[in-house]
Design a protein around this motif. Sequence first.
Motif, PDB file in Angstrom:
ATOM      1  N   LEU A  51       0.832  -1.209   0.000  1.00 21.92           N
ATOM      2  CA  LEU A  51       0.000   0.000   0.000  1.00 21.92           C
ATOM      3  C   LEU A  51       0.860   1.250   0.000  1.00 21.92           C
ATOM      4  O   LEU A  51       1.837   1.337   0.750  1.00 21.92           O
ATOM      5  CB  LEU A  51      -0.884   0.041   1.248  1.00 21.92           C
ATOM      6  N   GLY A  52       0.476   2.238  -0.797  1.00 25.94           N
ATOM      7  CA  GLY A  52       1.187   3.517  -0.795  1.00 25.94           C
ATOM      8  C   GLY A  52       2.675   3.328  -0.991  1.00 25.94           C
ATOM      9  O   GLY A  52       3.483   3.868  -0.242  1.00 25.94           O
ATOM     10  N   CYS A  53       3.035   2.596  -2.024  1.00 26.11           N
ATOM     11  CA  CYS A  53       4.432   2.200  -2.227  1.00 26.11           C
ATOM     12  C   CYS A  53       5.378   3.384  -2.395  1.00 26.11           C
ATOM     13  O   CYS A  53       6.539   3.314  -2.020  1.00 26.11           O
ATOM     14  CB  CYS A  53       4.542   1.270  -3.430  1.00 26.11           C
ATOM     15  N   GLY A  54       4.891   4.480  -2.962  1.00 25.28           N
ATOM     16  CA  GLY A  54       5.759   5.621  -3.207  1.00 25.28           C
ATOM     17  C   GLY A  54       6.960   5.215  -4.044  1.00 25.28           C
ATOM     18  O   GLY A  54       6.918   4.246  -4.800  1.00 25.28           O
TER      19      GLY A  54
ATOM     20  N   VAL B 137       2.527   9.958 -11.293  1.00 23.47           N
ATOM     21  CA  VAL B 137       3.943  10.223 -11.552  1.00 23.47           C
ATOM     22  C   VAL B 137       4.812   9.150 -10.901  1.00 23.47           C
ATOM     23  O   VAL B 137       5.727   8.606 -11.531  1.00 23.47           O
ATOM     24  CB  VAL B 137       4.336  11.636 -11.058  1.00 23.47           C
ATOM     25  N   VAL B 138       4.530   8.825  -9.645  1.00 20.43           N
ATOM     26  CA  VAL B 138       5.302   7.799  -8.940  1.00 20.43           C
ATOM     27  C   VAL B 138       5.183   6.458  -9.655  1.00 20.43           C
ATOM     28  O   VAL B 138       6.188   5.785  -9.912  1.00 20.43           O
ATOM     29  CB  VAL B 138       4.846   7.674  -7.469  1.00 20.43           C
ATOM     30  N   ILE B 139       3.957   6.066  -9.976  1.00 23.86           N
ATOM     31  CA  ILE B 139       3.756   4.765 -10.626  1.00 23.86           C
ATOM     32  C   ILE B 139       4.480   4.701 -11.969  1.00 23.86           C
ATOM     33  O   ILE B 139       5.168   3.715 -12.267  1.00 23.86           O
ATOM     34  CB  ILE B 139       2.252   4.446 -10.772  1.00 23.86           C
ATOM     35  N   GLU B 140       4.361   5.743 -12.777  1.00 23.07           N
ATOM     36  CA  GLU B 140       5.041   5.746 -14.079  1.00 23.07           C
ATOM     37  C   GLU B 140       6.556   5.691 -13.917  1.00 23.07           C
ATOM     38  O   GLU B 140       7.243   4.957 -14.635  1.00 23.07           O
ATOM     39  CB  GLU B 140       4.617   6.961 -14.913  1.00 23.07           C
ATOM     40  N   ASN B 141       7.098   6.451 -12.972  1.00 21.74           N
ATOM     41  CA  ASN B 141       8.545   6.430 -12.737  1.00 21.74           C
ATOM     42  C   ASN B 141       9.019   5.066 -12.247  1.00 21.74           C
ATOM     43  O   ASN B 141      10.072   4.570 -12.674  1.00 21.74           O
ATOM     44  CB  ASN B 141       8.948   7.512 -11.737  1.00 21.74           C
ATOM     45  N   MET B 142       8.243   4.448 -11.352  1.00 24.53           N
ATOM     46  CA  MET B 142       8.650   3.147 -10.816  1.00 24.53           C
ATOM     47  C   MET B 142       8.521   2.056 -11.878  1.00 24.53           C
ATOM     48  O   MET B 142       9.319   1.113 -11.889  1.00 24.53           O
ATOM     49  CB  MET B 142       7.848   2.812  -9.558  1.00 24.53           C
ATOM     50  N   LYS B 143       7.551   2.164 -12.771  1.00 30.70           N
ATOM     51  CA  LYS B 143       7.440   1.207 -13.881  1.00 30.70           C
ATOM     52  C   LYS B 143       8.688   1.266 -14.758  1.00 30.70           C
ATOM     53  O   LYS B 143       9.181   0.235 -15.218  1.00 30.70           O
ATOM     54  CB  LYS B 143       6.211   1.511 -14.737  1.00 30.70           C
ATOM     55  N   LYS B 144       9.195   2.467 -14.979  1.00 28.85           N
ATOM     56  CA  LYS B 144      10.413   2.626 -15.785  1.00 28.85           C
ATOM     57  C   LYS B 144      11.642   2.121 -15.029  1.00 28.85           C
ATOM     58  O   LYS B 144      12.521   1.493 -15.614  1.00 28.85           O
ATOM     59  CB  LYS B 144      10.609   4.094 -16.169  1.00 28.85           C
TER      60      LYS B 144
ATOM     61  N   LYS C 298       3.872   0.386   4.607  1.00 28.33           N
ATOM     62  CA  LYS C 298       5.102   0.966   5.156  1.00 28.33           C
ATOM     63  C   LYS C 298       4.887   2.476   5.289  1.00 28.33           C
ATOM     64  O   LYS C 298       5.254   3.255   4.432  1.00 28.33           O
ATOM     65  CB  LYS C 298       6.304   0.658   4.270  1.00 28.33           C
ATOM     66  N   ALA C 299       4.203   2.853   6.365  1.00 28.81           N
ATOM     67  CA  ALA C 299       3.956   4.248   6.726  1.00 28.81           C
ATOM     68  C   ALA C 299       2.939   4.964   5.834  1.00 28.81           C
ATOM     69  O   ALA C 299       2.843   6.176   5.880  1.00 28.81           O
ATOM     70  CB  ALA C 299       5.255   5.052   6.795  1.00 28.81           C
ATOM     71  N   ALA C 300       2.161   4.214   5.057  1.00 28.46           N
ATOM     72  CA  ALA C 300       1.128   4.864   4.237  1.00 28.46           C
ATOM     73  C   ALA C 300       0.042   5.470   5.118  1.00 28.46           C
ATOM     74  O   ALA C 300      -0.406   6.592   4.876  1.00 28.46           O
ATOM     75  CB  ALA C 300       0.532   3.869   3.244  1.00 28.46           C
ATOM     76  N   MET C 301      -0.383   4.729   6.155  1.00 28.01           N
ATOM     77  CA  MET C 301      -1.390   5.295   7.061  1.00 28.01           C
ATOM     78  C   MET C 301      -0.823   6.499   7.808  1.00 28.01           C
ATOM     79  O   MET C 301      -1.543   7.449   8.094  1.00 28.01           O
ATOM     80  CB  MET C 301      -1.920   4.253   8.039  1.00 28.01           C
ATOM     81  N   ASP C 302       0.464   6.462   8.099  1.00 27.55           N
ATOM     82  CA  ASP C 302       1.101   7.623   8.740  1.00 27.55           C
ATOM     83  C   ASP C 302       0.896   8.880   7.901  1.00 27.55           C
ATOM     84  O   ASP C 302       0.673   9.968   8.434  1.00 27.55           O
ATOM     85  CB  ASP C 302       2.605   7.401   8.927  1.00 27.55           C
ATOM     86  N   ALA C 303       0.963   8.730   6.581  1.00 32.52           N
ATOM     87  CA  ALA C 303       0.800   9.881   5.687  1.00 32.52           C
ATOM     88  C   ALA C 303      -0.595  10.493   5.802  1.00 32.52           C
ATOM     89  O   ALA C 303      -0.765  11.694   5.590  1.00 32.52           O
ATOM     90  CB  ALA C 303       1.082   9.469   4.243  1.00 32.52           C
ATOM     91  N   LEU C 304      -1.584   9.679   6.169  1.00 29.78           N
ATOM     92  CA  LEU C 304      -2.942  10.195   6.341  1.00 29.78           C
ATOM     93  C   LEU C 304      -3.064  11.092   7.572  1.00 29.78           C
ATOM     94  O   LEU C 304      -4.025  11.826   7.719  1.00 29.78           O
ATOM     95  CB  LEU C 304      -3.943   9.040   6.488  1.00 29.78           C
ATOM     96  N   MET C 305      -2.090  11.001   8.451  1.00 32.07           N
ATOM     97  CA  MET C 305      -2.174  11.688   9.738  1.00 32.07           C
ATOM     98  C   MET C 305      -1.298  12.927   9.835  1.00 32.07           C
ATOM     99  O   MET C 305      -1.161  13.504  10.904  1.00 32.07           O
ATOM    100  CB  MET C 305      -1.812  10.706  10.841  1.00 32.07           C
TER     101      MET C 305
ATOM    102  N   TYR D 186      -1.352   6.252  -5.255  1.00 30.18           N
ATOM    103  CA  TYR D 186      -2.314   7.147  -5.916  1.00 30.18           C
ATOM    104  C   TYR D 186      -1.639   8.160  -6.841  1.00 30.18           C
ATOM    105  O   TYR D 186      -2.299   8.855  -7.608  1.00 30.18           O
ATOM    106  CB  TYR D 186      -3.189   7.876  -4.890  1.00 30.18           C
ATOM    107  N   SER D 187      -0.312   8.238  -6.799  1.00 31.33           N
ATOM    108  CA  SER D 187       0.415   9.201  -7.628  1.00 31.33           C
ATOM    109  C   SER D 187       0.767   8.594  -8.986  1.00 31.33           C
ATOM    110  O   SER D 187       1.571   7.662  -9.074  1.00 31.33           O
ATOM    111  CB  SER D 187       1.694   9.652  -6.929  1.00 31.33           C
TER     112      SER D 187
END
Length: 170
Positions: free
Chosen positions: A24-27, A51-58, A86-93, A48-49
């Motif tokens: 979840l929320g791999c970043g 940009v992140v997903i496209e960059n990580m695919k590359k 790995k800290a995805a829920m932390d980002a919600l807070m 959800y980003s």
Amino acid sequence: MNVLQKVQTLICSHLKKDDRILMLGCGNSPFSKILFDHGYQNIVNVDYSEVVIENMKKRHPEMEWVLGNMLDLSFEPGSFDVVLDKAAMDALMTKEESSWNPSQETKDAALRVCVQASRVLRPSGKFLQISFQQPHFRKPLLLQGDHKWKGIDVCRIPKGLGYFLYIGKT
């Protein structure tokens, strides 16, 4: 041993090489790739980003990267053996002024993460969450509402201010 190695060792003690894992929320963290390189090669990374997903695919085309929201996962029920946060829920807070009294919005978002994670887990699946937040703050958020956790175990990862691994079992 650095923090990432300690976390990896602890996480791997809860994984099997053939587990289907949802990150979840791999970043853009290297954590998924590290697990992948250690033989855990059935990982689905979601963020959800675009940009992140496209960059990580590359960067790592050998891995699976999916655009999505952890509050509303598009996966079928029972699709994963492990859901790893790995800290995805932390980002919600991050907007919270106090961990002692989180807003209803934050509590609702935490509940949605738990409901979605438990929904996509197979029976006997595990929810693994790495967080800076101490158990007396985090456990009530993880145990609220009606989802599949039979309880939450906690392991402390001693380094710096400390990290915690929360383990929810279905």
